[in-house]
Design an enzyme around this catalytic site. Structure first.
Site, mmCIF file in Angstrom:
data_model
loop_
_atom_site.group_PDB
_atom_site.id
_atom_site.type_symbol
_atom_site.label_atom_id
_atom_site.label_comp_id
_atom_site.label_asym_id
_atom_site.label_seq_id
_atom_site.Cartn_x
_atom_site.Cartn_y
_atom_site.Cartn_z
ATOM 1 N N SER A 23 0.709 -1.174 -0.003
ATOM 2 C CA SER A 23 0.000 -0.069 -0.079
ATOM 3 C C SER A 23 0.991 1.311 0.009
ATOM 4 O O SER A 23 0.677 2.230 -0.864
ATOM 5 C CB SER A 23 -0.983 -0.028 1.125
ATOM 6 O OG SER A 23 -0.156 -0.239 2.455
ATOM 7 N N ARG A 44 7.738 -7.572 -5.783
ATOM 8 C CA ARG A 44 8.376 -8.826 -5.824
ATOM 9 C C ARG A 44 7.175 -10.117 -6.562
ATOM 10 O O ARG A 44 7.709 -10.953 -7.155
ATOM 11 C CB ARG A 44 8.692 -9.264 -4.368
ATOM 12 C CG ARG A 44 9.401 -10.682 -4.420
ATOM 13 C CD ARG A 44 9.783 -10.780 -3.016
ATOM 14 N NE ARG A 44 8.560 -10.839 -2.082
ATOM 15 C CZ ARG A 44 8.642 -11.158 -0.766
ATOM 16 N NH1 ARG A 44 9.758 -11.157 -0.146
ATOM 17 N NH2 ARG A 44 7.468 -11.084 0.139
ATOM 18 N N LYS A 118 10.217 2.274 7.478
ATOM 19 C CA LYS A 118 10.118 2.483 8.649
ATOM 20 C C LYS A 118 10.551 1.611 9.643
ATOM 21 O O LYS A 118 9.861 0.789 10.198
ATOM 22 C CB LYS A 118 8.956 3.191 9.247
ATOM 23 C CG LYS A 118 8.508 4.640 8.518
ATOM 24 C CD LYS A 118 7.120 5.147 8.905
ATOM 25 C CE LYS A 118 6.984 6.344 8.002
ATOM 26 N NZ LYS A 118 5.452 7.107 8.359
ATOM 27 N N THR A 149 1.867 9.415 7.906
ATOM 28 C CA THR A 149 1.300 9.024 6.527
ATOM 29 C C THR A 149 0.804 7.808 6.692
ATOM 30 O O THR A 149 1.401 6.846 6.677
ATOM 31 C CB THR A 149 2.451 9.234 5.348
ATOM 32 O OG1 THR A 149 3.711 8.266 6.020
ATOM 33 C CG2 THR A 149 2.892 10.527 5.014
ATOM 34 N N ALA A 151 -1.001 5.435 3.889
ATOM 35 C CA ALA A 151 -1.340 5.290 2.461
ATOM 36 C C ALA A 151 -2.643 5.845 1.935
ATOM 37 O O ALA A 151 -2.654 6.522 0.897
ATOM 38 C CB ALA A 151 -0.918 3.950 1.774
ATOM 39 N N LYS A 202 8.638 4.634 16.974
ATOM 40 C CA LYS A 202 7.272 4.869 17.069
ATOM 41 C C LYS A 202 6.417 3.735 16.865
ATOM 42 O O LYS A 202 5.412 3.402 17.630
ATOM 43 C CB LYS A 202 6.781 6.093 16.230
ATOM 44 C CG LYS A 202 7.042 5.803 14.743
ATOM 45 C CD LYS A 202 5.648 5.302 14.236
ATOM 46 C CE LYS A 202 5.845 4.735 12.638
ATOM 47 N NZ LYS A 202 4.800 4.296 11.861
ATOM 48 N N ARG A 266 -1.216 -0.522 11.563
ATOM 49 C CA ARG A 266 -1.160 -2.024 11.955
ATOM 50 C C ARG A 266 -0.422 -2.094 13.371
ATOM 51 O O ARG A 266 -0.860 -3.171 13.904
ATOM 52 C CB ARG A 266 -0.231 -2.664 10.689
ATOM 53 C CG ARG A 266 -0.965 -2.515 9.396
ATOM 54 C CD ARG A 266 -0.367 -3.383 8.416
ATOM 55 N NE ARG A 266 1.099 -2.962 8.017
ATOM 56 C CZ ARG A 266 1.192 -2.223 7.007
ATOM 57 N NH1 ARG A 266 0.062 -1.753 6.516
ATOM 58 N NH2 ARG A 266 2.484 -1.939 6.667
ATOM 59 N N ASN A 267 0.382 -1.337 13.605
ATOM 60 C CA ASN A 267 1.110 -1.529 14.975
ATOM 61 C C ASN A 267 0.014 -1.575 15.998
ATOM 62 O O ASN A 267 0.137 -2.122 17.060
ATOM 63 C CB ASN A 267 2.287 -0.772 15.385
ATOM 64 C CG ASN A 267 3.494 -1.081 14.143
ATOM 65 O OD1 ASN A 267 4.312 -1.936 14.279
ATOM 66 N ND2 ASN A 267 3.545 -0.146 13.107
ATOM 67 N N GLU A 292 5.790 -3.659 11.438
ATOM 68 C CA GLU A 292 7.304 -3.236 11.646
ATOM 69 C C GLU A 292 7.704 -3.366 13.246
ATOM 70 O O GLU A 292 8.598 -3.967 13.681
ATOM 71 C CB GLU A 292 7.598 -2.037 11.135
ATOM 72 C CG GLU A 292 7.729 -1.942 9.590
ATOM 73 C CD GLU A 292 8.783 -2.645 9.117
ATOM 74 O OE1 GLU A 292 9.960 -3.196 9.952
ATOM 75 O OE2 GLU A 292 9.046 -2.560 7.796
#
Length: 344
Positions: A23, A44, A118, A149, A151, A202, A266-267, A292
């Protein structure tokens, strides 16, 4: 306001290869193409690229967003490098080294490289610019972009601002010109270390915010956690050589607030799932994309110990993720820490 003709011409000559069809990579490719930058997009998954060539959109991640005419999905990564004036990498941190290894043998001499990843390198805990130095050499022009940001909001044209950092101001300015638009404001910086650490740490703190909210601890707790998390981030970055003012800007405080407070993160969603009793593997499967902060927690805590930097929030996130600590117990540990001056 329309760009000056000279700057428009500059953009039209800056053919850019975006590496990464998730994304974020897709959003940045769309942003560049809307800015009249001829843009190539490689992923990929070649079946995904083939579908993008046919449909002129990324149905997997941004299905409602058509590609601008100047955005071209491609399957031949190495062949595209000969046509490229600059390269933007937007892959998860675990894929950063493999992509750089693949690019290294084909990238024309000193084609500028920027990344929007990130995170820190899993396993080694290295900053990503250190990986670039290792694989491409000490003189390679490079930059990093980071800031608040999501997406979907970027491609929707909702206003935001980011920081592009490079050791050479000309490189930062060149990338900033490519990305800067009516609703996407780009500032420049020379603090490569601080901008990278803001984007990586973060993510760990956002997991903590998700845990806190998932346990129902409320707005007071969230605000206190973000503020003390920022203290940890600044402390960590200063020990590594970053600049305090960077962490008070878009790539530090700005991204931290965004990621800790909105469920597009997502975190944060990982923290919410853990608070609801999900195991780490279950939560990651449920989210379905790279998180991440899960990998970053390991390397951040390990490096903090090496640097003798106290990071109690990050430590408790690690304990929940990898040592079996219950999320509620982790919060109790933080609350029961010894009383001390705020900035001791």
């Amino acid at each position: 306001m329309a760009l000056p003709v000279a700057l428009q011409n500059d953009k039209e000559n800056l053919r850019t290869l975006v590496v990464g069809g998730g994304s974020w990579g897709t959003a940045l490719a769309i942003l560049l193409a809307r800015n009249r930058v001829p843009t190539l997009l490689w992923a990929r998954d070649l079946a995904q690229v083939s579908a993008m060539i046919i449909t002129r959109r990324n149905d997997r991640y941004l299905p409602q967003v058509p590609f601008p005419p100047s955005l071209e999905p491609i399957t031949d990564l190495e062949g595209a490098l000969s046509q490229t004036k600059q390269v933007l990498v937007a892959v998860p941190s675990c894929g950063f080294r493999p992509i750089l290894e693949r690019l290294a043998g084909h990238l024309s001499s000193h084609v500028p490289l920027i990344w929007a990843t990130k995170g820190l390198e899993p396993g080694t805990g290295r900053l990503l610019h250190e990986v670039v130095l290792e694989l491409l050499g000490s003189g390679w022009p490079m930059a990093v972009m980071s800031g608040p940001t999501f997406a979907h909001e970027v491609v929707a044209g909702l206003p935001t601002a980011v920081t592009v950092a490079a050791t050479e101001s000309e490189i930062a300015t060149c990338f900033a010109r490519s990305l800067h638009g009516d609703t996407f404001r780009v500032y420049t910086s020379d603090d490569l270390i601080g901008v990278q650490l803001g984007g990586a740490v973060k993510n760990v703190l956002a997991i903590a915010a998700g845990i806190s909210d998932g346990l129902g601890f409320g707005a007071n707790t969230r605000a206190a956690l973000i503020t003390r998390g920022l203290t940890e981030l600044v402390r960590f970055a200063l020990a590594w050589g970053g600049q305090r003012e960077t962490l008070m800007g878009l790539s530090g405080l700005g991204d931290l607030v965004l990621t800790c407070t909105d469920d597009q993160s997502r975190n944060r969603r990982l923290g919410l799932a853990l608070a609801q009793g999900k195991r780490l593997d279950e939560a990651l499967t449920l989210i379905g994309q790279a998180v991440e902060g899960a990998a970053a927690a390991k390397v951040v805590v390990a490096r903090a110990k090496q640097l003798a930097v106290e990071m109690p929030i990050a430590e408790q996130v690690y304990q929940v993720l990898y040592a079996g600590r219950h999320p509620r117990q982790a919060v109790e540990v933080l609350c029961r820490r010894e009383q001390k001056p705020e900035y001791a």
